[in-house]
Design an enzyme around this catalytic site. Structure first.
Site, PDB file in Angstrom:
ATOM      1  N   VAL A 194       2.987  -3.461   0.109  1.00 42.27           N
ATOM      2  CA  VAL A 194       3.820  -2.291   0.361  1.00 42.27           C
ATOM      3  C   VAL A 194       5.285  -2.714   0.350  1.00 42.27           C
ATOM      4  O   VAL A 194       5.670  -3.666   1.026  1.00 42.27           O
ATOM      5  CB  VAL A 194       3.468  -1.646   1.714  1.00 42.27           C
ATOM      6  N   SER A 195       6.089  -2.003  -0.435  1.00 39.74           N
ATOM      7  CA  SER A 195       7.506  -2.331  -0.527  1.00 39.74           C
ATOM      8  C   SER A 195       8.260  -1.787   0.687  1.00 39.74           C
ATOM      9  O   SER A 195       7.747  -0.986   1.467  1.00 39.74           O
ATOM     10  CB  SER A 195       8.097  -1.727  -1.806  1.00 39.74           C
ATOM     11  N   THR A 196       9.530  -2.211   0.819  1.00 44.77           N
ATOM     12  CA  THR A 196      10.369  -1.725   1.918  1.00 44.77           C
ATOM     13  C   THR A 196      10.556  -0.218   1.823  1.00 44.77           C
ATOM     14  O   THR A 196      10.546   0.493   2.833  1.00 44.77           O
ATOM     15  CB  THR A 196      11.738  -2.426   1.881  1.00 44.77           C
ATOM     16  N   ASP A 205       8.483   1.948   0.587  1.00 47.61           N
ATOM     17  CA  ASP A 205       7.256   2.600   1.018  1.00 47.61           C
ATOM     18  C   ASP A 205       7.187   2.683   2.542  1.00 47.61           C
ATOM     19  O   ASP A 205       6.759   3.686   3.109  1.00 47.61           O
ATOM     20  CB  ASP A 205       6.027   1.845   0.493  1.00 47.61           C
TER      21      ASP A 205
END
Length: 518
Positions: A16-18, A20
């Site tokens: 999960v990206s920042t 997200d």
């Protein structure tokens, strides 16, 4: 590997990206969503692969990715569920690399956001298209490399790889390696005397000689080293190419070969004598390879017997009742089946509209729950601010917080569960749409496809072809169920879908009347 009676063993991929996380998409939410999808499919979650705060341009080189790929190779997992393709790979090239590994080991990729599940028939077509794209990319790279090879070969420079056995590269020049050259010359002399490659290999091994890599000589190695003209001082370059996934080499046309002179190891006469005998041996042992036909192994007679193509006849034939059909006729019928995968655009729209209505209702409900979750989060923050500023006592805070926290926990359960239900519906619906769209594309491309591609597609979508008395039943692994609109437009044709040879909603195609039956 799991047996067919055991549930499918899968892993869940979490990255999960920042951005997200700012939107509230925590890894825990993604994991719960994936677990619910797996539970609906009766799959067993074996591993969780989690990448936190991963930077850089590639995911494939991370320890978790390496662990996941090793589990695929070992058969520990046979599928990977993830939220969307961008979370698995950062670019198309990396996605192609992952896809090739999963395809090689018969494992599935399941992307919830893009509604891709390669355990479904439509998903298998996705694999086919991905493989075609990967092949195109490899050919582009190979083409650029190949363009530089003739230039370097004409200049007598290295073109990649090791120097031939008996030689070594020194200051970019090919010169004789005295130790290896002695063995290669002995090889020619032994073959001239005994005329048997396996015997030559055994004699060299018994005398303690080994290949450059330290292995024993084999008859295949002897054959290759005897045939290579470099031993007589004629270096050959730019004469092979590899054009398949297994890296099998094949010869280019002789017009593209490039020769240059080097110091010989054996005389022209000795080389010619050995190769004259080798050529004669090969001609005597040459055998024709069995012909593989487009629908081999998929074609059955109405009596239940498998049909074969005799060497003296271009027809699929039943050895029991002598039922026959020409190869070209069966391919033409199959071609029409692809075009008429569904009856009409109106039917497609009608069918998809019905399915989309259910998805729409669930998506609207999901939006309501997500808004409620955001509102609830704000209320909890305000309540905490009131408590911090001593505008509400501890008892009052506890009572109000308990109610809000209970509803928050309910939403945390409801939202992933509803999202998983939507995922399943979308994948099922889009698998149908993809199958229809791919069928249409295949119809246009079919005549120009190479045989290997046609065969791969046939194996992916055809379960069985039954050649009956005056009709052909083509049973596909997947076809959408018939709708009321279809029954009105093709009332007579639809009746055949319930024939004994066509259970489980398989596609049917009567010979002579190319009727597209859902």
């Amino acid at each position: 590997m799991s047996t067919t009676n055991e549930p499918k063993r899968i892993g869940i991929w979490l990255r999960v990206s920042t951005e997200d996380q700012v939107r509230g998409e925590s890894p825990e939410i993604h994991e719960k969503r994936a677990r619910l999808y797996a539970e609906a499919k009766c799959w067993q979650v074996i591993e969780i692969y989690r990448l936190d705060a991963v930077s850089g341009k590639t995911v494939k080189d991370t320890p978790e990715a390496k662990r996941m790929l090793q589990d695929v190779r070992d058969g520990h997992i046979s599928g990977l569920v993830f939220s969307k393709l961008a979370r698995l790979a950062r670019n198309t090239k990396e996605l192609l690399e992952f896809s090739e590994i999963f395809r090689e080991y018969n494992a599935d990729l399941i992307s919830l956001a893009e509604s891709i599940d390669t355990s479904t028939p439509a998903g298998r077509l996705f694999y086919t298209m991905i493989a075609a794209l990967s092949q195109w990319e490899r050919e582009e790279i190979a083409g650029r490399v190949a363009a530089a090879v003739p230039i370097r070969a004409k200049a007598g420079l290295p073109t990649g790889g090791q120097a031939p056995y008996g030689y070594q590269w020194k200051d970019k020049q090919l010169v004789i390696d005295k130790d290896e050259a002695k063995v290669r010359k002995l090889m020619f002399e032994l073959f001239r005397e005994h005329k048997r490659k396996k015997l030559v290999a055994r004699l060299l091994n018994e005398q303690g000689y080994r290949t450059r890599n330290g292995g024993e000589f084999s008859d295949t190695t002897i054959d290759r080293l005897l045939r290579d003209p470099i031993a007589k001082g004629n270096r050959r370059a730019n004469y092979t190419r590899s054009d398949d996934n297994k890296k099998a080499w094949e010869l280019k046309p002789e017009s593209e070969w490039i020769y240059s002179e080097v110091e010989p190891i054996v005389s022209e006469e000795l080389w010619q004598e050995c190769n004259f005998f080798l050529t004669n041996q090969r001609e005597k042992l040459k055998r024709t390879k069995p012909v593989v036909h487009l629908f081999s192994g998929l074609t059955f007679c109405g009596c239940g017997q498998k049909m074969y193509v005799p060497s003296n006849m271009q027809k699929y034939t039943c050895n029991k009742c002598r039922n026959k059909i020409p190869l070209d006729d069966l391919e033409a019928v199959f071609h029409e089946q692809i075009r008429n995968f569904l009856i009409s655009d109106e039917e497609i729209a009608h069918q998809l509209e019905q399915a989309n209505e259910t998805i729409k209702e669930k998506v609207e409900l999901l939006a309501v729950l997500e808004k409620e979750a955001i509102k609830l989060g704000r209320e909890i923050e305000r309540l905490y601010d009131l408590y911090q500023s001593e505008m509400i006592d501890k008892h009052g805070f506890g009572l109000k917080y308990k109610l809000l926290a209970e509803r928050r926990d309910q939403l945390d359960e409801q939202i992933p569960k509803l999202q998983a239900e939507i995922d399943i519906l979308k994948i099922s619906q889009l698998s149908q749409e993809n199958a229809i769209e791919e069928a249409r594309n295949l119809y246009e491309r079919w005549p120009s496809l190479p045989f290997e591609e046609k065969r791969r597609i046939a194996e992916a979508i055809v379960e069985k072809i039954i050649i009956g008395d005056g009709e052909i039943d083509i049973n596909l692994y997947y076809t959408p169920p018939p709708t009321k609109l279809a029954r009105k437009e093709y009332d007579g044709a639809i009746n055949s879908i319930y024939s004994p040879l066509n259970h489980d909603n398989l596609a049917t195609q009567p010979q002579g009347f190319i009727a597209a039956i859902s």
